[in-house]
Design a protein around this motif. Structure first.
Motif, PDB file in Angstrom:
ATOM      1  N   ILE A  48      -2.119   1.664   0.885  1.00 45.99           N
ATOM      2  CA  ILE A  48      -2.263   2.781  -0.056  1.00 45.99           C
ATOM      3  C   ILE A  48      -3.217   3.792   0.559  1.00 45.99           C
ATOM      4  O   ILE A  48      -4.353   3.449   0.907  1.00 45.99           O
ATOM      5  CB  ILE A  48      -2.814   2.302  -1.415  1.00 45.99           C
ATOM      6  CG1 ILE A  48      -1.950   1.170  -1.967  1.00 45.99           C
ATOM      7  CG2 ILE A  48      -2.887   3.461  -2.401  1.00 45.99           C
ATOM      8  CD1 ILE A  48      -2.580   0.446  -3.140  1.00 45.99           C
ATOM      9  N   THR A  84       2.011   5.309  -0.855  1.00 50.12           N
ATOM     10  CA  THR A  84       1.997   3.850  -0.919  1.00 50.12           C
ATOM     11  C   THR A  84       3.192   3.319  -0.136  1.00 50.12           C
ATOM     12  O   THR A  84       4.317   3.787  -0.323  1.00 50.12           O
ATOM     13  CB  THR A  84       2.075   3.369  -2.377  1.00 50.12           C
ATOM     14  OG1 THR A  84       1.010   3.951  -3.124  1.00 50.12           O
ATOM     15  CG2 THR A  84       1.974   1.854  -2.454  1.00 50.12           C
ATOM     16  N   GLU A 124      -1.036  10.814  -2.960  1.00 50.62           N
ATOM     17  CA  GLU A 124      -1.114   9.358  -2.833  1.00 50.62           C
ATOM     18  C   GLU A 124       0.163   8.861  -2.165  1.00 50.62           C
ATOM     19  O   GLU A 124       1.267   9.177  -2.601  1.00 50.62           O
ATOM     20  CB  GLU A 124      -1.249   8.697  -4.206  1.00 50.62           C
ATOM     21  CG  GLU A 124      -1.239   7.173  -4.144  1.00 50.62           C
ATOM     22  CD  GLU A 124      -1.130   6.500  -5.497  1.00 50.62           C
ATOM     23  OE1 GLU A 124      -0.983   5.268  -5.553  1.00 50.62           O
ATOM     24  OE2 GLU A 124      -1.167   7.223  -6.521  1.00 50.62           O
ATOM     25  N   TYR A 171      -4.784   7.926   0.235  1.00 50.73           N
ATOM     26  CA  TYR A 171      -4.964   9.164  -0.522  1.00 50.73           C
ATOM     27  C   TYR A 171      -5.381  10.249   0.469  1.00 50.73           C
ATOM     28  O   TYR A 171      -6.332  10.060   1.239  1.00 50.73           O
ATOM     29  CB  TYR A 171      -6.043   9.006  -1.597  1.00 50.73           C
ATOM     30  CG  TYR A 171      -5.718   7.981  -2.649  1.00 50.73           C
ATOM     31  CD1 TYR A 171      -5.128   8.359  -3.854  1.00 50.73           C
ATOM     32  CD2 TYR A 171      -6.001   6.633  -2.448  1.00 50.73           C
ATOM     33  CE1 TYR A 171      -4.835   7.420  -4.834  1.00 50.73           C
ATOM     34  CE2 TYR A 171      -5.700   5.687  -3.418  1.00 50.73           C
ATOM     35  CZ  TYR A 171      -5.122   6.083  -4.596  1.00 50.73           C
ATOM     36  OH  TYR A 171      -4.827   5.152  -5.556  1.00 50.73           O
ATOM     37  N   GLU A 196      -8.295   4.922   1.954  1.00 49.44           N
ATOM     38  CA  GLU A 196      -7.191   3.976   2.094  1.00 49.44           C
ATOM     39  C   GLU A 196      -7.604   2.576   1.663  1.00 49.44           C
ATOM     40  O   GLU A 196      -8.772   2.188   1.751  1.00 49.44           O
ATOM     41  CB  GLU A 196      -6.638   3.964   3.517  1.00 49.44           C
ATOM     42  CG  GLU A 196      -7.602   3.551   4.591  1.00 49.44           C
ATOM     43  CD  GLU A 196      -6.946   3.571   5.968  1.00 49.44           C
ATOM     44  OE1 GLU A 196      -5.702   3.497   6.047  1.00 49.44           O
ATOM     45  OE2 GLU A 196      -7.673   3.669   6.972  1.00 49.44           O
TER      46      GLU A 196
END
Length: 411
Positions: free
Chosen positions: A373, A392, A390, A375, A361
């Motif tokens: 963000i 966001t 991902e 992942y 992150e």
């Protein structure tokens, strides 16, 4: 000798020798004289193949990018003799070239302003000069959309055609231009308080290098990128570029009319899903339209990258934080990021694939937004790696929450 020079393979061997000598410090004019017979036959496809082979043989991408302007200087005489890439009004190349014409007009106007600025004493720019400076800067920054259309629309199709090195090199140069634009933006914001000596340094260190880099990119596009793209992209692919053109906001030129794109064929798997029209999951089911609407209603952006590191899906909410377009579907995710951040993306994927990492992150401030963000490694019931998700989200509003709200608020 002429038979060897006319052979494309031998031309590439000779060109690689030229470039390696150039990187070792040999003067360009001397090399032009020695390799004149080879240079007379150079086109965009040879330059593309040359960069690909140099990278395959171990020359770092950053080194090729660093010498990019010098390469163009060596090839310039030959490339200028070739007709520019032509296309009908409405064709993406025609619009790209119209934007480039506007970019060069802005560069000329900006340079004229730079030449007017005081460079000695305590004199500051006049209010009129400050106004023009900021207007030109704001207008020139629209070229970011021009660059994104290259990076997210043209480059995926070039990569599918096997042309991988030139897009990587050009994207790196695009990012260098963006950095110069950011420095010029700061200078424009502080223009009213600048004095003669400060302005002289700003002119030499910030503005003139920025304008030179912007104009140099126009030349690279006109002489190398667009001819190469016209040679390798099919009409249906140009049609997809045109369909997604507006995904990147306003441009520096409005697409014309006259060119009719070929309609891309509907992929077989899409037609099959449309016929079934139902997605069944262990906990329920959706129609395809319901599923698309639900995913696009989520208050976040999501992108899925499969186990082969290829983008297979992204949400299309109305207020995305980072631009996505449908041309990236099937593209390697490494090629969807600027070269400067590619190593971070690769590390995340490698660690998730091997099981060393489940989440990565990051967070950053973007004006009023606080962007979070993350992942996530995606695995099946047996823990086999399926890909990476991902996510966001702008969490600025969430960070400001305090106390409780238990009743419905009026909208």
């Amino acid at each position: 000798m002429s038979e060897l020079i006319d052979n494309r393979r031998h031309r590439l061997v000779a060109l690689k020798q030229l470039i390696r000598e150039l990187h070792d410090g040999a003067p360009p004019e001397a090399l032009k004289g020695r390799f004149r017979a080879v240079l007379d036959h150079v086109g965009a496809s040879e330059i593309s193949a040359l960069e690909s082979e140099l990278m395959a043989e171990g020359m770092p991408q950053d080194e090729i990018k660093r010498m990019c302007d010098l390469h163009v200087a060596v090839f310039r005489d030959t490339l200028e003799q070739r007709p520019p890439a032509e296309a009908q009004p409405g064709h993406p190349v025609h619009t790209f070239r119209a934007e480039n014409a506007e970019i060069l007009r802005l560069v000329e106007a900006y340079q004229a302003l730079v030449n007017e600025l005081p460079v000695v004493g305590d004199e500051s720019p006049t209010p009129e000069q400050v106004r023009r400076w900021r207007e030109l800067q704001a207008r020139l920054e629209l070229l970011d959309g021009h660059y994104k259309r290259k990076e997210f629309l043209l480059f995926p199709f070039l990569e599918k055609a096997g042309i991988t090195a030139p897009p990587k090199v050009m994207w790196g140069v695009d990012d260098d231009v963006r950095e110069k634009l950011a420095a010029a933006r700061e200078a424009a914001a502080a223009a009213a308080g600048a004095r003669g000596e400060d302005l002289r340094l700003i002119r030499q260190v910030v503005l003139e290098p920025m304008l030179t880099a912007v104009a140099a990119m126009v030349e690279k596009e006109e002489r190398v990128l667009f001819p190469m793209a016209l040679e390798h992209l099919a009409d249906t692919e140009w049609g997809e570029v045109q369909q997604q053109w507006s995904d990147f906001g306003p441009g520096l030129a409005t697409p014309g009319e006259g060119w009719t794109p070929a309609i891309p064929a509907t992929p077989a798997h899409v037609a099959e899903l449309s016929a079934a029209d139902t997605v069944r999951l262990p906990s329920g089911h959706f129609t395809l339209s319901q599923l698309a609407a639900v995913l696009n209603t989520l208050p976040l952006d999501a992108t899925f990258v499969d186990a082969e590191d290829r983008v297979t899906f992204f949400t299309e909410g109305s207020d995305r934080i980072f631009a996505r377009n449908r041309a990236i579907i099937g593209r390697r995710v490494q090629d969807c990021h600027p070269p400067s951040s590619m190593h971070i993306v690769q590390r995340i994927l490698d660690e998730m694939r091997t099981g060393r990492r489940e989440v990565a992150e990051f967070w950053l401030e973007m004006g009023p937004r606080f962007v979070h963000i993350r992942y996530f490694a995606v695995r099946d019931a047996d823990k086999a790696y399926l890909g990476c998700l991902e996510v966001t989200q702008d969490v600025a509003g969430i960070r400001r929450l305090e106390g409780q709200r238990r009743l419905l608020a009026e909208v």
